[in-house]
Write a protein that holds these residues in place. Structure first.
Motif, PDB file in Angstrom:
ATOM      1  N   GLY A  75     -29.168 -12.094 -53.863  1.00  0.00           N
ATOM      2  CA  GLY A  75     -27.834 -12.339 -53.826  1.00  0.00           C
ATOM      3  C   GLY A  75     -27.072 -12.505 -52.698  1.00  0.00           C
ATOM      4  N   LYS A  76     -25.933 -12.729 -52.649  1.00  0.00           N
ATOM      5  CA  LYS A  76     -25.121 -12.819 -51.730  1.00  0.00           C
ATOM      6  C   LYS A  76     -24.709 -11.722 -50.833  1.00  0.00           C
ATOM      7  CE  LYS A  76     -20.932 -15.694 -49.993  1.00  0.00           C
ATOM      8  NZ  LYS A  76     -20.036 -16.456 -50.238  1.00  0.00           N
ATOM      9  N   ASP A  77     -24.641 -11.546 -49.458  1.00  0.00           N
ATOM     10  CA  ASP A  77     -24.334 -10.378 -48.596  1.00  0.00           C
ATOM     11  C   ASP A  77     -22.945 -10.434 -48.750  1.00  0.00           C
ATOM     12  OD1 ASP A  77     -24.581  -8.145 -47.395  1.00  0.00           O
ATOM     13  OD2 ASP A  77     -25.577  -8.987 -45.757  1.00  0.00           O
ATOM     14  N   SER A  78     -22.262  -9.221 -48.691  1.00  0.00           N
ATOM     15  CA  SER A  78     -20.791  -8.958 -48.530  1.00  0.00           C
ATOM     16  C   SER A  78     -20.465  -9.162 -46.873  1.00  0.00           C
ATOM     17  CB  SER A  78     -20.479  -7.627 -49.014  1.00  0.00           C
ATOM     18  OG  SER A  78     -21.044  -6.767 -48.138  1.00  0.00           O
ATOM     19  N   THR A  79     -19.048  -9.728 -47.076  1.00  0.00           N
ATOM     20  CA  THR A  79     -18.257  -9.672 -45.694  1.00  0.00           C
ATOM     21  C   THR A  79     -17.744  -8.361 -45.399  1.00  0.00           C
ATOM     22  OG1 THR A  79     -16.123 -10.203 -46.713  1.00  0.00           O
ATOM     23  CG2 THR A  79     -17.616 -12.088 -46.244  1.00  0.00           C
ATOM     24  N   ILE A  80     -17.343  -8.137 -44.120  1.00  0.00           N
ATOM     25  CA  ILE A  80     -16.551  -6.999 -43.822  1.00  0.00           C
ATOM     26  C   ILE A  80     -15.362  -6.798 -44.391  1.00  0.00           C
ATOM     27  CG2 ILE A  80     -15.253  -7.891 -41.861  1.00  0.00           C
ATOM     28  CD1 ILE A  80     -15.801  -5.410 -40.279  1.00  0.00           C
ATOM     29  N   LEU A  81     -14.657  -7.832 -44.786  1.00  0.00           N
ATOM     30  CA  LEU A  81     -13.342  -7.563 -45.751  1.00  0.00           C
ATOM     31  C   LEU A  81     -13.732  -7.142 -46.937  1.00  0.00           C
ATOM     32  CD1 LEU A  81     -11.528 -10.677 -44.177  1.00  0.00           C
ATOM     33  CD2 LEU A  81     -11.466  -8.487 -43.378  1.00  0.00           C
ATOM     34  N   GLU A  82     -14.627  -7.912 -47.604  1.00  0.00           N
ATOM     35  CA  GLU A  82     -15.086  -7.358 -48.895  1.00  0.00           C
ATOM     36  C   GLU A  82     -15.483  -5.850 -48.847  1.00  0.00           C
ATOM     37  OE1 GLU A  82     -17.140 -10.739 -51.579  1.00  0.00           O
ATOM     38  OE2 GLU A  82     -18.159 -10.434 -49.683  1.00  0.00           O
ATOM     39  N   ASN A  83     -16.003  -5.391 -47.933  1.00  0.00           N
ATOM     40  CA  ASN A  83     -16.474  -4.021 -47.677  1.00  0.00           C
ATOM     41  C   ASN A  83     -15.291  -2.961 -47.345  1.00  0.00           C
ATOM     42  OD1 ASN A  83     -19.184  -4.561 -48.162  1.00  0.00           O
ATOM     43  ND2 ASN A  83     -19.453  -4.567 -45.866  1.00  0.00           N
ATOM     44  N   SER A  84     -14.304  -3.524 -46.813  1.00  0.00           N
ATOM     45  CA  SER A  84     -13.047  -2.959 -46.686  1.00  0.00           C
ATOM     46  C   SER A  84     -12.332  -2.791 -48.003  1.00  0.00           C
ATOM     47  CB  SER A  84     -12.043  -3.666 -45.604  1.00  0.00           C
ATOM     48  OG  SER A  84     -10.616  -3.094 -45.470  1.00  0.00           O
ATOM     49  N   ILE A  85     -12.389  -3.794 -48.809  1.00  0.00           N
ATOM     50  CA  ILE A  85     -11.638  -3.885 -50.259  1.00  0.00           C
ATOM     51  C   ILE A  85     -12.528  -2.708 -51.150  1.00  0.00           C
ATOM     52  CG2 ILE A  85     -11.764  -4.928 -52.613  1.00  0.00           C
ATOM     53  CD1 ILE A  85      -9.395  -5.691 -50.387  1.00  0.00           C
ATOM     54  N   THR A  86     -13.729  -2.647 -51.003  1.00  0.00           N
ATOM     55  CA  THR A  86     -14.477  -1.513 -52.027  1.00  0.00           C
ATOM     56  C   THR A  86     -14.235  -0.259 -51.375  1.00  0.00           C
ATOM     57  OG1 THR A  86     -16.299  -3.280 -52.051  1.00  0.00           O
ATOM     58  CG2 THR A  86     -16.903  -0.986 -52.421  1.00  0.00           C
TER      59      THR A  86
END
Length: 752
Positions: A75-86
């Motif tokens: 799969g595609k790795d997450s960005t730091i901004l996606e991790n922040s949203i999570t």
């Protein structure tokens, strides 16, 4: 291009001009699911000990791990901004769980049932209201007061996200070329420290509590001349980590409050009351027969409540300029066309008109919701207290962190004022118990979620998230968590409910069955022995038997006293099997305040003692709120914070003496300490300890027989858990994680 609104010294990790995936479906979904999981574990912990730990860091760590796993699987790795949203979406569950656990069980003590509709409405409305009330204050508290309000756990969470930043995120942050390679290596080292601390904290807590490896709260109770004095500490990794992050100053002040309670107030009450031959109200038994915890519950809690309420009010007065500035700044945006001067991505909030409409809609629903027994005055009080304490909560979170934020103290103040107003209006009796508790519960959850929201926005400010998208994420997370926490609360109560035969507690007790409308059957293990349907009687007096909920047959004869799983008194079923009860200590305090004021039974003398403690501290230049929280909490909860703070003091003192740090200012040393590996390891401890709560809840709440078997074996065979030396022996594994925290926090000497 508009000017960058952030102060010149502050640059987010990801610049406003960067275009990275952020509010993706997978990031939001994972955040919502993790929020539910952590909400459930936090609810368990708050019912057991009255405390929770911020879920932001644990959610961030787990999200990073799961996204990396999916990346390895193709799969595609997450960005730091996606991790922040999570982590933003996932943090709401813990704050709502705290509010529900602190307030809703009080309804059982006041003689009513936990109704699913009431619990869910309180969770949903309070959670959403707190987020909306925080939005107008974001720019003032997060941006303009960046250097004043540190948000220790929010800052630590940002370090977690930076440590695990992917190559794409590092390139967007400008960490490229040779410097980027070095940054990648540094990020890998930071990630190892965080995940190592996470794994160690998780393993430690599970072995300690779930598998009874060693006593989790060693304690020493003194005899004469300091009779009833005691010292104890909950030797948990998460509280140690929180103490390290908030630092020695606040940690010491909080522990000092606990020392006052356990080494002065409790021994003093024992000394002066030991020879009384009648109980001293509000206590119900002789002081000579009371343990230190009995004395705390009967007297010191009221003193602590008075101190917390006063400290909260003083903080509120001090925050009034900030409140006014935030209000005017927020309202100034109403009606403006944001398309005319579009702010940078990193300074975009949900438009103020939608914040206003949403808040108004929530107040209307609160007013009309039948299960809340609400009226217009109650709704107005929710709006007023909700806004004031959302502001105070957000500010205190910035000063001392979410885990140490005295939300219960703000709830106490809300209930005190609400009940006094009701009393002046002549509103007394059972219906107004529910109304007052609904006001306090919604304000409690709103304040808690406002603090969590501000902490998440601080994290986003540091990493370069879009505030508007974070606000959407935490609204979704709050709504989802509130929907499941109500049913979980009811299930936890049902699992520990004991149906006590009437012959044991109220032999021969009868009532008029024709007047009883509601019916019920036995739930849980005892249902197999009795499948009959009974009438429900809520008995409010003590004539012929204790007040409480009874099951009555059609002839009017009482069959069972229903002893709830939360705040119940009976720990064995008729067949002799042990039952795990949930103490919900802060819910007890809330019920005392409501019934005490509306029935004119509150021990004002004790409350005023607490008021004077807070005033004396303020006159001495000491922050009364942190001290008052220490007075109110068990010393076993504030002692590990003190230990963590002292480790931080030793680390910073040692690092400050190194040659390459000799020319640093105090502010530079503080910033270096906030970015040190010690903070990363402490963050891992917090994450691992909080996640362990899920496993503990599973083993204790579902695998009851397993938990009992482990406990029985440990009591007989494990000297670290039970026995004359168990208190001392249990400190050995704790010393390992304390020393490791100090060792990791030290900087290496630079060889010239």
């Amino acid at each position: 291009m508009p000017n960058d609104p952030t102060p010149p010294a502050v640059r987010p990790y990801i610049p406003a001009s960067a275009n990275l995936p952020e509010l993706s479906f997978r990031a939001l979904l994972m955040g919502v699911l993790l929020g539910m999981v952590f909400g459930a574990s936090s609810l368990y912990l708050v019912l057991k000990v009255g405390l929770t730990v911020s879920a932001s860091i644990p959610v961030a760590v787990i999200a990073i791990t799961l996204f990396r796993l999916t990346n390895k699987l193709g799969g595609k790795d997450s960005t730091i901004l996606e991790n922040s949203i999570t982590q933003t979406a996932g943090s709401a569950g813990e704050s709502i769980a705290f509010g529900l656990g602190v307030t809703m069980p009080a309804i059982l003590i006041l003689g009513f049932d936990l109704e699913i509709s009431r619990v869910m409405l309180v969770g949903i409305l309070g959670g959403l209201l707190g987020i909306l009330l925080m939005i107008p204050m974001r720019r003032t508290m997060i941006v303009l007061q960046h250097n004043e309000l540190k948000y220790p756990e929010g800052t630590a969470c940002a370090e977690v996200l930076k440590a695990a930043a992917t190559q794409t995120s590092r390139e967007a942050a400008g960490e490229i070329g040779d410097g980027g390679a070095q940054a990648q290596d540094d990020a890998g080292k930071r990630a190892k420290v965080i995940f190592g601390g996470f794994g160690l904290g998780l393993l430690y807590k599970v072995l300690n509590v779930a598998f009874k490896g060693w006593k989790d709260t060693p304690e020493v109770v003194f005899g004469a001349p300091l009779k009833a004095g005691s010292i104890g500490a909950e030797i948990s990794p998460e509280l140690l980590g929180v103490g390290y992050i908030i630092g020695p100053r606040i940690a010491s002040v909080m522990a000092a409050g606990g020392v006052l309670s356990y080494l002065l107030l409790i021994p003093m009450i024992k000394f002066f009351g030991e020879y009384l031959n009648v109980p001293l109200a509000p206590g119900t038994k002789l002081i000579s027969e009371m343990s230190p915890n009995d004395i705390r519950g009967a007297y010191v809690l009221y003193i602590g409540a008075g101190a917390v309420a006063t400290g909260g009010l003083i903080s509120l007065v001090r925050a009034m300029p900030t409140i006014w500035h935030s209000l005017t700044a927020g309202l100034a945006g109403l009606g403006k066309n944001v398309a005319v001067a579009l702010p940078l991505r990193t300074d975009q909030d949900i438009p103020m008109k939608w914040v206003f409409i949403g808040s108004l809609a929530i107040i209307v629903v609160i007013t009309l919701a039948t299960p809340l027994h609400m009226n217009i005055l109650g709704a107005i009080l929710i709006l007023v207290f909700g806004f004031l304490f959302a502001t105070v909560s957000s500010r205190l979170t910035g000063e001392i962190g979410s885990s140490s934020n005295p939300i219960s103290g703000m709830t106490v103040a809300t209930l005190l004022f609400t009940c006094l107003i009701f009393l002046l209006m002549g509103w007394t009796g059972g219906q107004y118990y529910v109304t007052a508790l609904s006001v306090g519960a919604i304000v409690c959850i709103a304040s808690s979620n406002a603090g969590t929201t501000s902490q998440d926005l601080k994290t986003g400010f540091l990493v370069g998230s879009t505030p508007r998208l974070q606000q959407y994420a935490i609204l979704a997370g709050a709504l989802s968590s509130a929907l499941i926490l109500g049913p979980i609360l009811l299930k936890l109560n049902d699992a520990g409910t004991v149906y006590v035969p009437a012959a044991q507690v109220a032999p021969g007790l009868t009532t008029d069955a024709a007047k009883l409308v509601d019916t019920a059957t036995l739930q849980g293990p005892q249902a197999a022995q009795d499948a009959h349907t009974y009438r429900v009687w809520h008995k409010t007096d003590t004539a012929g038997g204790p007040a409480g909920k009874y099951l009555v047959d059609d002839a009017g004869k009482v069959a069972y006293l229903v002893d709830p799983g939360i705040n119940g008194q009976y720990h064995k079923r008729p067949d002799g099997s042990e039952v795990k009860k949930y103490d919900a200590p802060k819910a007890v305090l809330m019920s005392y305040i409501i019934k005490g004021i509306l029935d004119r039974q509150l021990p004002w003398t004790l409350v005023l003692f607490g008021v004077m403690i807070a005033i004396v501290l303020e006159m001495s230049g000491i922050p009364s709120l942190a001290f008052a929280v220490g007075v109110y909490l068990p010393l076993s909860s504030s002692a590990p914070l003190f230990i963590g703070g002292m480790v931080r003091w030793l680390v910073d003192r040692r690092n400050g003496k190194l040659a390459h740090n000799a020319q640093q200012t105090e502010e530079e040393k503080q910033l270096a300490g906030d970015r040190s590996p010690g903070v990363l390891l402490a963050s891992g401890y917090i994450a691992g300890g909080a996640l362990a709560g899920i496993i503990i809840a599973f083993t204790a709440g579902i695998l009851t027989n397993f938990d009992q078997a482990i406990g029985a074996w440990a009591e007989k065979n494990n000297p670290f858990f039970e026995g004359a030396s168990s208190d001392a022996l249990s400190l050995l594994p704790y010393a390992v994680i304390v020393l490791l925290l100090y060792w990791v926090g030290r900087e290496k000497k630079v060889v010239s």
